[in-house]
Write an enzyme that holds these catalytic residues in place. Structure first.
Site, PDB file in Angstrom:
ATOM      1  N   CYS A 141       0.812  -1.228   0.000  1.00 49.62           N
ATOM      2  CA  CYS A 141       0.000   0.000   0.000  1.00 49.62           C
ATOM      3  C   CYS A 141       0.846   1.278   0.000  1.00 49.62           C
ATOM      4  CB  CYS A 141      -0.963  -0.002   1.182  1.00 49.62           C
ATOM      5  SG  CYS A 141      -2.046  -1.438   1.191  1.00 49.62           S
ATOM      6  N   HIS A 195      -2.912   7.280   2.283  1.00 50.52           N
ATOM      7  CA  HIS A 195      -3.366   5.994   1.751  1.00 50.52           C
ATOM      8  C   HIS A 195      -4.790   5.744   2.245  1.00 50.52           C
ATOM      9  CE1 HIS A 195      -3.902   1.862   0.917  1.00 50.52           C
ATOM     10  NE2 HIS A 195      -3.691   1.448   2.153  1.00 50.52           N
ATOM     11  N   ASN A 222     -10.091  -0.065  -0.082  1.00 50.84           N
ATOM     12  CA  ASN A 222      -8.633   0.051  -0.075  1.00 50.84           C
ATOM     13  C   ASN A 222      -8.092  -0.571  -1.368  1.00 50.84           C
ATOM     14  OD1 ASN A 222      -5.892  -0.261   0.355  1.00 50.84           O
ATOM     15  ND2 ASN A 222      -6.098  -0.985   2.460  1.00 50.84           N
TER      16      ASN A 222
HETATM   17  N1  ACO Z   1     -18.578  -8.156   9.567  1.00 45.83           N
HETATM   18  C1  ACO Z   1     -19.044  -8.421  10.787  1.00 45.83           C
HETATM   19  N2  ACO Z   1     -18.249  -8.755  11.813  1.00 45.83           N
HETATM   20  C2  ACO Z   1     -16.927  -8.800  11.589  1.00 45.83           C
HETATM   21  C3  ACO Z   1     -16.372  -8.543  10.322  1.00 45.83           C
HETATM   22  C4  ACO Z   1     -17.260  -8.204   9.283  1.00 45.83           C
HETATM   23  N3  ACO Z   1     -16.833  -7.933   8.048  1.00 45.83           N
HETATM   24  N4  ACO Z   1     -15.047  -8.657  10.418  1.00 45.83           N
HETATM   25  C5  ACO Z   1     -14.757  -9.006  11.674  1.00 45.83           C
HETATM   26  N5  ACO Z   1     -15.901  -9.088  12.395  1.00 45.83           N
HETATM   27  C6  ACO Z   1     -16.060  -9.443  13.793  1.00 45.83           C
HETATM   28  C7  ACO Z   1     -14.903 -10.213  14.363  1.00 45.83           C
HETATM   29  O1  ACO Z   1     -15.032 -11.583  14.063  1.00 45.83           O
HETATM   30  C8  ACO Z   1     -15.041  -9.927  15.833  1.00 45.83           C
HETATM   31  O2  ACO Z   1     -16.023 -10.759  16.355  1.00 45.83           O
HETATM   32  P1  ACO Z   1     -15.869 -11.386  17.844  1.00 45.83           P
HETATM   33  O3  ACO Z   1     -15.811 -10.185  18.745  1.00 45.83           O
HETATM   34  O4  ACO Z   1     -17.100 -12.211  17.967  1.00 45.83           O
HETATM   35  O5  ACO Z   1     -14.594 -12.144  17.808  1.00 45.83           O
HETATM   36  C9  ACO Z   1     -15.554  -8.504  15.857  1.00 45.83           C
HETATM   37  O6  ACO Z   1     -16.099  -8.234  14.560  1.00 45.83           O
HETATM   38  C10 ACO Z   1     -14.494  -7.473  16.180  1.00 45.83           C
HETATM   39  O7  ACO Z   1     -13.374  -7.744  15.371  1.00 45.83           O
HETATM   40  P2  ACO Z   1     -12.108  -6.852  15.435  1.00 45.83           P
HETATM   41  O8  ACO Z   1     -11.087  -7.390  14.471  1.00 45.83           O
HETATM   42  O9  ACO Z   1     -11.661  -6.668  16.867  1.00 45.83           O
HETATM   43  O10 ACO Z   1     -12.712  -5.472  14.930  1.00 45.83           O
HETATM   44  P3  ACO Z   1     -12.012  -4.102  14.789  1.00 45.83           P
HETATM   45  O11 ACO Z   1     -12.778  -3.090  15.515  1.00 45.83           O
HETATM   46  O12 ACO Z   1     -10.528  -4.180  15.079  1.00 45.83           O
HETATM   47  O13 ACO Z   1     -12.185  -3.799  13.261  1.00 45.83           O
HETATM   48  C11 ACO Z   1     -10.887  -3.801  11.241  1.00 45.83           C
HETATM   49  C12 ACO Z   1     -11.569  -4.650  12.304  1.00 45.83           C
HETATM   50  C13 ACO Z   1     -11.922  -2.995  10.511  1.00 45.83           C
HETATM   51  C14 ACO Z   1     -10.191  -4.736  10.262  1.00 45.83           C
HETATM   52  C15 ACO Z   1      -9.878  -2.882  11.963  1.00 45.83           C
HETATM   53  O14 ACO Z   1      -9.024  -3.607  12.777  1.00 45.83           O
HETATM   54  C16 ACO Z   1      -9.072  -2.098  11.008  1.00 45.83           C
HETATM   55  O15 ACO Z   1      -9.560  -1.196  10.366  1.00 45.83           O
HETATM   56  N6  ACO Z   1      -7.753  -2.410  10.897  1.00 45.83           N
HETATM   57  C17 ACO Z   1      -6.902  -1.808   9.943  1.00 45.83           C
HETATM   58  C18 ACO Z   1      -6.789  -2.778   8.852  1.00 45.83           C
HETATM   59  C19 ACO Z   1      -6.656  -2.154   7.513  1.00 45.83           C
HETATM   60  O16 ACO Z   1      -7.102  -1.067   7.210  1.00 45.83           O
HETATM   61  N7  ACO Z   1      -6.012  -2.914   6.695  1.00 45.83           N
HETATM   62  C20 ACO Z   1      -5.846  -2.524   5.366  1.00 45.83           C
HETATM   63  C21 ACO Z   1      -4.612  -3.059   4.859  1.00 45.83           C
HETATM   64  S1  ACO Z   1      -3.289  -2.345   5.673  1.00 45.83           S
HETATM   65  C22 ACO Z   1      -3.099  -0.921   5.012  1.00 45.83           C
HETATM   66  O17 ACO Z   1      -3.610  -0.598   3.987  1.00 45.83           O
HETATM   67  C23 ACO Z   1      -2.248  -0.061   5.781  1.00 45.83           C
END
Ligand code: ACO
Length: 319
Positions: free
Chosen positions: A113, A246, A276
């Site tokens: 990215c 990004h 993304n």
């Molecule tokens: N729909 C519904 N529920 C979901 C989904 C979904 N798509 N995805 C995960 N969950 C659930 C999980 O299973 C978890 O359930 P549980 O509590 O029963 O175990 C719950 O939601 C919470 O999951 P978390 O991973 O703790 O949620 P979080 O608030 O951290 O959000 C996310 C997840 C959106 C991925 C967040 O961590 C994030 O934005 N991270 C950055 C990742 C990113 O942007 N990556 C892009 C690539 S890297 C880059 O470009 C720099």
């Protein structure tokens, strides 16, 4: 002194739109969850017949048209991608042939990215050195091909697309400063740990991510590298007209701009409608705001990337 300057921008999004509701019809997720956690409402997905170089070609043609540059004038083509057409030849060489360009060099950059920021900084150095005078810098991705569409934790975040800029040599900046960084010890929190070996896939061909760790790391380094790039140019945060981070997700963008003290109206935001798109996200966002007449010639831009590797970087430029 020779400087490089962005002479034109272009972008391309595949026609097919996949909404959160469509994903929710086949996955245990919801429009509300995806919007609240990421700000993403929809993403564009390439047709099976479209390769990374096809998306790059559309974006490049638009950037070249905007810059008034022909294929014969290009003496450097750099494509940032993690989803190339083939193991080799490089997507940049395939793009060069599709454009009918013959002169100079063409190569890919793999920084996930951060790829476009890495590619822009690299092309800038070549132009500043006097070796090349007209570069095409592209970020193009078909991330849909490396996603496990049954993994709701990752597939809802990404989309396909391409963005491009033409960089020309000039006697005034243009690009004032660029900073590139990496720390390979964070490889495990975001990766596609697979390969092709002896005719078989080894490891996993799908994206894996530890989302909350990626989130924290991204906000920290986007703040640090923005300050480093400004300091290298002798500029202040108040000098920025537009922050172009990004486009990973809205919460990362909001946390980064808040940490930097940049008001929301100066932060470019496009992730809501294309997800993304990895290396394509910064040039896509730039082109969209240029074509909308929001980013104008003379505006000062801070472009930032962070991605797998881990890699991160920033480029400070006057359009
Ligand atoms: N729909 C519904 N529920 C979901 C989904 C979904 N798509 N995805 C995960 N969950 C659930 C999980 O299973 C978890 O359930 P549980 O509590 O029963 O175990 C719950 O939601 C919470 O999951 P978390 O991973 O703790 O949620 P979080 O608030 O951290 O959000 C996310 C997840 C959106 C991925 C967040 O961590 C994030 O934005 N991270 C950055 C990742 C990113 O942007 N990556 C892009 C690539 S890297 C880059 O470009 C720099």
């Amino acid at each position: 002194m020779i400087y490089s300057r962005i002479a034109g921008t272009g972008s391309y999004l595949p026609a097919r739109i996949v909404t959160n509701d469509e994903l929710a019809s086949r996955l245990d997720t919801s429009d509300q969850w995806v919007r609240e956690r990421t700000g993403i409402a929809q993403r564009h997905i390439a047709d099976d017949s479209q390769a990374c170089s096809d998306l790059a070609l559309e974006a490049s043609r638009r950037a070249m048209e905007a810059a008034g540059v022909s294929a014969a004038e290009l003496d450097l083509i750099v494509v940032a991608t993690s989803t190339p057409d083939f193991i080799f030849p490089s997507t940049a060489c395939i793009l060069q042939a599709k454009l009918g360009a013959k002169n100079g060099a063409a190569f890919d950059i793999q920084a996930v990215c951060s790829g476009f920021v890495y590619a822009l900084a690299t092309a800038d150095k070549f132009i500043r050195s006097g070796q090349y005078r007209c570069a095409l810098v592209v970020g193009s991705e078909v991330f849909s091909r490396i996603l496990d569409w049954n993994d709701r934790g990752t597939c809802v975040l990404f989309g396909d697309g391409a963005g491009a800029v033409v960089l020309r040599a000039g006697d005034a900046p243009g690009i004032h400063s660029s900073i590139l960084r990496a720390d390979g010890s964070y490889a495990d929190i975001l990766s596609v740990p697979g390969n092709v070996s002896h005719g078989k896939i080894t490891g996993s061909p799908f994206l894996q991510m530890v989302g909350n760790q990626v989130f924290k790391f991204a906000v920290k380094v986007l703040d640090e590298v923005a300050r480093e790039a400004l300091s290298a140019a002798g500029a202040e945060i108040s000098d920025i007209d537009w922050l172009i981070p990004h486009q990973a997700n809205v919460r990362i963008l909001e946390a980064t701009s808040k940490k930097l003290g940049i008001p929301a109206e100066k932060v470019v935001l496009t992730v809501d409608h294309h997800g993304n798109t990895s290396a394509a996200s910064v040039p896509l966002a730039l082109d969209e705001y240029v074509r909308a007449g929001k980013i104008k010639p003379g505006h000062r831009l801070l472009m930032e990337g962070v991605g797998g590797g881990f890699t991160w970087g920033a480029v400070y430029a006057t359009l």
